[in-house]
Design an enzyme around this catalytic site. Structure first.
Site, short mmCIF file in Angstrom:
data_model
loop_
_atom_site.label_atom_id
_atom_site.label_comp_id
_atom_site.label_asym_id
_atom_site.label_seq_id
_atom_site.Cartn_x
_atom_site.Cartn_y
_atom_site.Cartn_z
N GLY A 96 10.81 65.91 7.86
CA GLY A 96 9.63 66.79 8.18
C GLY A 96 8.90 67.22 6.75
O GLY A 96 9.46 66.66 5.94
N SER A 97 7.85 68.10 6.91
CA SER A 97 7.02 68.35 5.71
C SER A 97 7.97 69.05 4.64
O SER A 97 7.63 68.94 3.57
CB SER A 97 5.98 68.74 6.11
OG SER A 97 6.13 70.15 6.75
N THR A 98 8.78 69.76 5.18
CA THR A 98 9.45 70.78 4.35
C THR A 98 10.49 69.96 3.72
O THR A 98 10.71 69.97 2.58
CB THR A 98 10.18 72.03 4.90
OG1 THR A 98 9.06 72.61 5.98
CG2 THR A 98 10.63 73.17 4.05
N ALA A 152 13.17 73.25 9.70
CA ALA A 152 13.49 73.42 11.30
C ALA A 152 12.24 73.97 11.75
O ALA A 152 11.26 74.27 11.00
CB ALA A 152 14.42 74.68 11.20
N GLY A 164 13.57 69.32 15.97
CA GLY A 164 13.10 67.95 16.68
C GLY A 164 11.59 67.81 16.61
O GLY A 164 10.99 66.99 17.52
N GLY A 166 9.58 66.87 14.72
CA GLY A 166 9.21 65.48 14.26
C GLY A 166 9.96 64.29 14.96
O GLY A 166 9.79 63.14 14.49
N GLU A 172 19.40 63.94 12.84
CA GLU A 172 19.59 65.33 12.11
C GLU A 172 20.83 65.90 12.36
O GLU A 172 21.53 66.35 11.59
CB GLU A 172 18.43 66.10 12.30
CG GLU A 172 17.02 65.47 11.67
CD GLU A 172 15.72 66.48 12.13
OE1 GLU A 172 14.78 66.47 11.36
OE2 GLU A 172 15.66 67.24 13.03
N LYS A 190 8.58 80.46 10.59
CA LYS A 190 9.63 79.55 11.43
C LYS A 190 10.66 80.72 11.83
O LYS A 190 11.44 80.21 12.70
CB LYS A 190 10.30 78.62 10.81
CG LYS A 190 9.52 77.44 9.99
CD LYS A 190 8.89 76.67 10.93
CE LYS A 190 8.01 75.51 10.49
NZ LYS A 190 8.59 74.59 9.80
C1 5RP Z 1 12.20 66.84 12.47
C2 5RP Z 1 12.43 68.36 12.49
C3 5RP Z 1 11.77 68.94 11.45
O1 5RP Z 1 12.87 69.63 10.54
C4 5RP Z 1 11.08 70.13 11.74
O2 5RP Z 1 10.07 69.80 12.71
C5 5RP Z 1 10.38 71.09 10.63
O3 5RP Z 1 9.28 70.13 10.03
P1 5RP Z 1 8.24 70.61 9.22
O4 5RP Z 1 9.04 71.10 7.99
O5 5RP Z 1 7.29 69.61 8.98
O6 5RP Z 1 7.66 72.05 9.71
O7 5RP Z 1 13.27 68.99 13.29
O8 5RP Z 1 12.85 66.58 13.66
#
Ligand code: 5RP
Length: 307
Positions: A96-98, A152, A164, A166, A172, A190
């Site tokens: 994911g982006s974070t 998350a 999930g 992503g 994970e 979040k």
């Molecule tokens: C991927 C995930 C990611 O951690 C979740 O979707 C958060 O993503 P982002 O940091 O882009 O908001 O669970 O399966």
């Protein structure tokens, strides 16, 4: 097998016991028994706007009243998490982006001489890490990891998560449960009182999807969760396929009052591989927002490093 049980704390402890004889690298492996509760909240000072390494494109993001963007909050959380990394560690890399911001920081550290090996949780993260020159390993070669850092989609005050978004929830969860310490990094949007506003992803095998969906709906309804269940699709309209060759059903429950009961119920459905509820898995939550960086810890043993 313990993998199918809800109590990942016990599961990780069993895994550790099983492997401790074979693998001397498990020194320091520690899991608090039972479902862990977030016991400590630490607020840190405000983050200076623009002080972090800004990712390309961040300038195009909408600015918040505090002068920071969600992108910079994610960066601030990743910068806090990197303080937990030490040379010699085996590290799980989230998706994911974070999580990608953490992987970028790790890449910088590796270029500066940090000696680590990592297990990525998705093909996308694998490609990112490899491009940064980060050494990769597998859970076959290294079944126990020191640390996993991941993002998350939602987290509550007890460090229960929905993940999930992503589509990487299964890997994970496998990687997180194999890790001695799990750190979740997120921007403050979040953080929720009750899980469920974010649609709960459920990974299902393609065979029998219609029947699986009906059973999911019935089981969820028995747990007080009703709402539409939608097959996730790729941009071209075809079903989204996970790295494991499965589908994702996104469940719009709005509120999940009893995540443990729902998690237990969903695991009884034959076509369900796993769901995006991560319960008793996260040890530390690092949440960055307008008020600074907030640290949630699941137990007193989850340390917070000095900066
Ligand atoms: C991927 C995930 C990611 O951690 C979740 O979707 C958060 O993503 P982002 O940091 O882009 O908001 O669970 O399966």
């Amino acid at each position: 097998m313990c993998w199918l049980r809800k109590d990942y704390g016990d599961c990780k402890a069993q895994l550790s016991d099983l492997l401790a004889d074979k693998d001397s690298c498990v020194a320091g492996f520690h899991v608090a028994p039972g479902l862990r509760r977030a016991t400590k909240i630490t607020a840190h000072g405000p983050i200076a706007a623009g002080s972090s390494h800004r990712a390309a494109g961040a300038a195009r993001e909408k600015r918040r009243p505090d002068g920071m963007s969600a992108d910079e909050w994610k960066q601030a959380a990743a910068e806090r998490a990197i303080l937990h990394v030490q040379s010699g560690m085996k590290i799980g890399l989230g998706t994911g982006s974070t999580a990608a911001k953490f992987v970028d920081l790790l890449g910088q550290k590796v270029r500066a001489g940090l000696d680590i090996v990592c297990v990525p949780t998705s093909d996308a993260t694998r490609a990112q890490a490899a491009a940064l020159g980060i050494k990769l390993t597998t859970l076959e070669d290294d079944p126990l990891l020191d640390l996993t850092v991941d993002g998350a989609d939602e987290l509550d005050s007890e460090l229960r998560l929905i993940k999930g978004g992503g589509g990487a929830l299964l890997r994970e969860k496998i990687v997180a449960v194999a890790s001695s310490r799990v750190i979740i990094i997120a921007d403050h949007t979040k953080r929720v009182e009750t899980l469920g506003a974010f649609p709960l992803p459920i990974e299902v095998v393609p065979f029998g999807r219609g029947s699986t969906e009906r059973l999911i709906a019935d089981m969820a309804s028995d747990c007080g969760c009703d709402g539409s269940i939608v097959l996730r699709r790729a941009p071209d309209g075809s079903p989204f396929v996970t790295d494991n060759g499965n589908y994702i059903m996104d469940c719009h429950f709005s509120m999940i009052e009893d995540p443990e009961a729902l998690d237990d119920a969903l695991k009884l459905v034959p076509g369900v591989v796993d769901c995006g509820l991560f319960l008793g898995i996260a040890d530390i939550g690092i949440i960055a927002g307008p008020m600074g960086v907030e640290i949630l810890t699941s137990d007193d043993d989850a340390f917070e490093p000095e900066d």
